[in-house]
Design an enzyme around this catalytic site. Sequence first.
Site, PDB file in Angstrom:
ATOM      1  N   ASP A   1       4.260   0.388  11.989  1.00 22.79           N
ATOM      2  CA  ASP A   1       3.103  -0.272  11.379  1.00 22.79           C
ATOM      3  C   ASP A   1       2.960  -1.740  11.792  1.00 22.79           C
ATOM      4  OD1 ASP A   1       2.457   2.090  10.158  1.00 22.79           O
ATOM      5  OD2 ASP A   1       3.253   1.550   8.200  1.00 22.79           O
TER       6      ASP A   1
ATOM      7  N   ARG B   1      -8.885  -0.586   4.217  1.00 29.60           N
ATOM      8  CA  ARG B   1      -8.033   0.480   3.665  1.00 29.60           C
ATOM      9  C   ARG B   1      -6.655  -0.062   3.294  1.00 29.60           C
ATOM     10  NH1 ARG B   1      -7.777   5.893   6.915  1.00 29.60           N
ATOM     11  NH2 ARG B   1      -6.366   6.172   5.149  1.00 29.60           N
TER      12      ARG B   1
ATOM     13  N   CYS C   1      -5.083  12.996  13.065  1.00 25.24           N
ATOM     14  CA  CYS C   1      -5.712  11.715  12.755  1.00 25.24           C
ATOM     15  C   CYS C   1      -5.643  10.825  13.983  1.00 25.24           C
ATOM     16  CB  CYS C   1      -5.104  11.081  11.519  1.00 25.24           C
ATOM     17  SG  CYS C   1      -3.810   9.928  11.809  1.00 25.24           S
TER      18      CYS C   1
ATOM     19  N   ARG D   1      -4.935  10.633   4.339  1.00 25.16           N
ATOM     20  CA  ARG D   1      -3.885  11.643   4.464  1.00 25.16           C
ATOM     21  C   ARG D   1      -2.848  11.550   3.361  1.00 25.16           C
ATOM     22  NH1 ARG D   1      -3.248  14.025   9.209  1.00 25.16           N
ATOM     23  NH2 ARG D   1      -1.048  14.269   8.738  1.00 25.16           N
TER      24      ARG D   1
ATOM     25  N   ILE E   1       7.239   6.805  17.076  1.00 23.28           N
ATOM     26  CA  ILE E   1       6.934   7.549  15.844  1.00 23.28           C
ATOM     27  C   ILE E   1       5.654   8.379  15.972  1.00 23.28           C
ATOM     28  CG2 ILE E   1       6.500   7.360  13.345  1.00 23.28           C
ATOM     29  CD1 ILE E   1       9.309   6.467  14.040  1.00 23.28           C
TER      30      ILE E   1
ATOM     31  N   ARG F   1       0.322  14.412  13.237  1.00 18.92           N
ATOM     32  CA  ARG F   1       0.818  14.219  11.878  1.00 18.92           C
ATOM     33  C   ARG F   1       0.822  15.485  11.018  1.00 18.92           C
ATOM     34  NH1 ARG F   1      -1.583   8.675   9.551  1.00 18.92           N
ATOM     35  NH2 ARG F   1       0.325   8.677   8.335  1.00 18.92           N
ATOM     36  N   PRO F   2       1.576  16.490  11.438  1.00 24.00           N
ATOM     37  CA  PRO F   2       1.663  17.699  10.601  1.00 24.00           C
ATOM     38  C   PRO F   2       2.432  17.426   9.299  1.00 24.00           C
ATOM     39  CG  PRO F   2       3.179  17.839  12.460  1.00 24.00           C
ATOM     40  CD  PRO F   2       2.408  16.554  12.627  1.00 24.00           C
ATOM     41  N   VAL F   3       2.325  18.380   8.350  1.00 22.39           N
ATOM     42  CA  VAL F   3       3.056  18.227   7.077  1.00 22.39           C
ATOM     43  C   VAL F   3       4.007  19.415   6.869  1.00 22.39           C
ATOM     44  CG1 VAL F   3       1.394  16.729   5.934  1.00 22.39           C
ATOM     45  CG2 VAL F   3       1.073  19.201   5.823  1.00 22.39           C
ATOM     46  N   ASP F   4       4.442  19.997   7.988  1.00 18.33           N
ATOM     47  CA  ASP F   4       5.306  21.181   7.910  1.00 18.33           C
ATOM     48  C   ASP F   4       6.600  20.916   7.126  1.00 18.33           C
ATOM     49  OD1 ASP F   4       5.592  19.551  10.382  1.00 18.33           O
ATOM     50  OD2 ASP F   4       7.386  20.763  10.665  1.00 18.33           O
ATOM     51  N   GLN F   5       7.122  19.703   7.207  1.00 18.34           N
ATOM     52  CA  GLN F   5       8.388  19.417   6.524  1.00 18.34           C
ATOM     53  C   GLN F   5       8.211  19.347   5.008  1.00 18.34           C
ATOM     54  OE1 GLN F   5      11.356  19.309   8.338  1.00 18.34           O
ATOM     55  NE2 GLN F   5       9.913  19.998   9.890  1.00 18.34           N
TER      56      GLN F   5
ATOM     57  N   LYS G   1       0.830  -1.211   0.000  1.00 16.91           N
ATOM     58  CA  LYS G   1       0.000   0.000   0.000  1.00 16.91           C
ATOM     59  C   LYS G   1       0.863   1.258   0.000  1.00 16.91           C
ATOM     60  CE  LYS G   1      -1.765   1.546   4.051  1.00 16.91           C
ATOM     61  NZ  LYS G   1      -1.489   2.957   4.412  1.00 16.91           N
ATOM     62  N   ASN G   2       1.840   1.294   0.891  1.00 17.68           N
ATOM     63  CA  ASN G   2       2.589   2.539   1.068  1.00 17.68           C
ATOM     64  C   ASN G   2       3.634   2.780  -0.015  1.00 17.68           C
ATOM     65  OD1 ASN G   2       1.004   3.108   3.211  1.00 17.68           O
ATOM     66  ND2 ASN G   2       2.508   2.537   4.782  1.00 17.68           N
TER      67      ASN G   2
HETATM   68  N1  EPU Z   1       6.099  14.601  10.964  1.00 15.09           N
HETATM   69  C1  EPU Z   1       6.110  15.948  11.250  1.00 15.09           C
HETATM   70  N2  EPU Z   1       6.107  16.833  10.215  1.00 15.09           N
HETATM   71  C2  EPU Z   1       6.065  16.441   8.914  1.00 15.09           C
HETATM   72  C3  EPU Z   1       6.041  15.074   8.631  1.00 15.09           C
HETATM   73  C4  EPU Z   1       6.061  14.160   9.672  1.00 15.09           C
HETATM   74  O1  EPU Z   1       6.145  16.347  12.412  1.00 15.09           O
HETATM   75  O2  EPU Z   1       6.041  17.313   8.021  1.00 15.09           O
HETATM   76  C5  EPU Z   1       6.135  13.604  12.062  1.00 15.09           C
HETATM   77  C6  EPU Z   1       4.849  12.800  12.155  1.00 15.09           C
HETATM   78  O3  EPU Z   1       3.858  13.472  12.888  1.00 15.09           O
HETATM   79  C7  EPU Z   1       5.338  11.539  12.798  1.00 15.09           C
HETATM   80  C8  EPU Z   1       6.739  11.361  12.238  1.00 15.09           C
HETATM   81  O4  EPU Z   1       7.117  12.656  11.762  1.00 15.09           O
HETATM   82  O5  EPU Z   1       5.394  11.711  14.183  1.00 15.09           O
HETATM   83  C9  EPU Z   1       6.873  10.362  11.109  1.00 15.09           C
HETATM   84  O6  EPU Z   1       5.825  10.557  10.187  1.00 15.09           O
HETATM   85  P1  EPU Z   1       5.942  10.242   8.635  1.00 15.09           P
HETATM   86  O7  EPU Z   1       5.840  11.518   7.880  1.00 15.09           O
HETATM   87  O8  EPU Z   1       7.115   9.372   8.379  1.00 15.09           O
HETATM   88  O9  EPU Z   1       4.615   9.398   8.399  1.00 15.09           O
HETATM   89  P2  EPU Z   1       3.740   9.425   7.090  1.00 15.09           P
HETATM   90  O10 EPU Z   1       4.637   9.648   5.917  1.00 15.09           O
HETATM   91  O11 EPU Z   1       2.583  10.306   7.257  1.00 15.09           O
HETATM   92  C10 EPU Z   1       3.977   6.890   6.479  1.00 15.09           C
HETATM   93  C11 EPU Z   1       3.053   5.747   6.256  1.00 15.09           C
HETATM   94  C12 EPU Z   1       2.454   5.318   7.601  1.00 15.09           C
HETATM   95  C13 EPU Z   1       3.595   4.904   8.525  1.00 15.09           C
HETATM   96  C14 EPU Z   1       4.570   6.076   8.665  1.00 15.09           C
HETATM   97  C15 EPU Z   1       5.786   5.741   9.497  1.00 15.09           C
HETATM   98  C16 EPU Z   1       2.279   6.127   4.001  1.00 15.09           C
HETATM   99  C17 EPU Z   1       1.174   6.482   3.077  1.00 15.09           C
HETATM  100  N3  EPU Z   1       2.012   6.141   5.313  1.00 15.09           N
HETATM  101  O12 EPU Z   1       3.195   7.944   7.032  1.00 15.09           O
HETATM  102  O13 EPU Z   1       1.628   4.179   7.343  1.00 15.09           O
HETATM  103  O14 EPU Z   1       3.090   4.564   9.788  1.00 15.09           O
HETATM  104  O15 EPU Z   1       5.029   6.498   7.358  1.00 15.09           O
HETATM  105  O16 EPU Z   1       6.471   4.674   8.962  1.00 15.09           O
HETATM  106  O17 EPU Z   1       3.373   5.781   3.559  1.00 15.09           O
HETATM  107  C18 EPU Z   1      -0.086   2.627   7.794  1.00 15.09           C
HETATM  108  O18 EPU Z   1       0.178   2.073   6.714  1.00 15.09           O
HETATM  109  O19 EPU Z   1      -0.851   2.097   8.647  1.00 15.09           O
HETATM  110  C19 EPU Z   1       0.498   3.931   8.097  1.00 15.09           C
HETATM  111  C20 EPU Z   1       0.013   4.748   9.025  1.00 15.09           C
END
Ligand code: EPU
Length: 419
Positions: free
Chosen positions: A307, A399, A115, A91, A329, A120-124, A17-18
């Site tokens: 995960d 999902r 969520c 997301r 995480i 889970r912000p997207v600031d980065q 999926k990811n």
């Molecule tokens: N984070 C920030 N700012 C950002 C981005 C991330 O603070 O701009 C924080 C997050 O809040 C979190 C940490 O950094 O605490 C890591 O988050 P990451 O961005 O790596 O997670 P993600 O990309 O949103 C993906 C997977 C998740 C998986 C995580 C960690 C996808 C579509 N989703 O999420 O998958 O848990 O990486 O490995 O690839 C799942 O499949 O059940 C699932 C939740």
Amino acid sequence: MVGGSPLKGELRIAGAKNAALPILCACLLSSDPIELYNVPDLQDVRTMLKLLQQMGVQVYFPDANQRNHLVLNASTINTPEAPYEMVKTMRASILVLGPLLARMGQAKVSLPGGCAIGARPVDQHIKGLKMMGASIQIKKGFIQAKWGEGQDALQGNSIVTDMITVTGTENLLMAATLAKGTTVLENAAREPEVGDLADLLVKMGANISGIGTDRLVIEGVSSLHGATHSVIPDRIETGTFLCAVAAVGGEITIHDCRPDTLDAVLAKLKEAGLKMKKTADSITATMSSRPKPVSFRTSEYPAFPTDMQAQFMALNTIASGGSHITETIFENRFMHVQELNRLGADISIEGNTALVQGVEKLSGAIVMATDLRASASLVIAGLAAQGETQVDRIYHLDRGYDRMELKLTQLGANIRRIK
Ligand code: EPU
């Protein structure tokens, strides 16, 4: 489901999926068709396809009744937008931001809210794109992005993210393929799914080095062309079925998987007592005793994946002793604890650590799924419990797992979907 039947037989693992979600978004980077194999038939994939179609992307399924093979054609993008209704259900919709901005010079993507598993912000993602020259504003709940004043493409830069982010790395990687000059992504996520996306991008003509490491170097090109790619097998689905057999006993052979992407998980399963024989793309796993407790902390790849945390917790609930599980995480990824305790587990939480005292037996009950991996953990616990367990809200399961109940039925589990 009624617990207690050991699992026996063979199954095939679907595409990841990811990996599939960012790969579908990568089609936005080219006006040529992208042909994909091994795309898992999941709710999240359907949602992503719907989002891409709304933008004008054409989606074909060359084989009738076969949803794993598809062709995407993004020659025309009418609406470079991801509306709130889509982003709130998934997301990963944020993954259209980088490609749209890189190719079209503009994008409007709803800002994801919090969520179930964390803020889970997207600031980065936003910070990195700004460093590539993008002008980004948050207005009325939307990220509104366009090329900077006078730009006719993004501009490569050296970007170090504050933390390791999987989709953040993927968004910036996709954006960088069409940027002018060199982009260096430091502190990049090394998850195999990021590598799979990078492999597709290279087939499309991108110039990327450092794939699989935490330093990706991308030399931008002016356009990308069509390509054919097969999505890597889902390591989390693989790990979930291994946890299931470790919890209920039996012997299963898992085909079409990638054991080399599961080192940390397999090491913990071995510690729990699971016997495994591996080839490059299969695992035969046998369990004939009560699981031993295994303690771990989640971390970025190649360490133990968040995960898989919930599924291992289900296994630990019936282990022959106590264990502790630390989640590093996501700040709120223990919602399965209360539900596992309803099945008779003995789990308490101290900060970001769950203390699990193994019990002899769980007993069936009605429980509620709260997120994708939590649902999987409740299914594992239900299969190991005495009597009947009913898991509600299994739309979470759909999902991310391709017909989990059918695969379990083939392995001899007594499980059915009520609705
Ligand atoms: N984070 C920030 N700012 C950002 C981005 C991330 O603070 O701009 C924080 C997050 O809040 C979190 C940490 O950094 O605490 C890591 O988050 P990451 O961005 O790596 O997670 P993600 O990309 O949103 C993906 C997977 C998740 C998986 C995580 C960690 C996808 C579509 N989703 O999420 O998958 O848990 O990486 O490995 O690839 C799942 O499949 O059940 C699932 C939740």
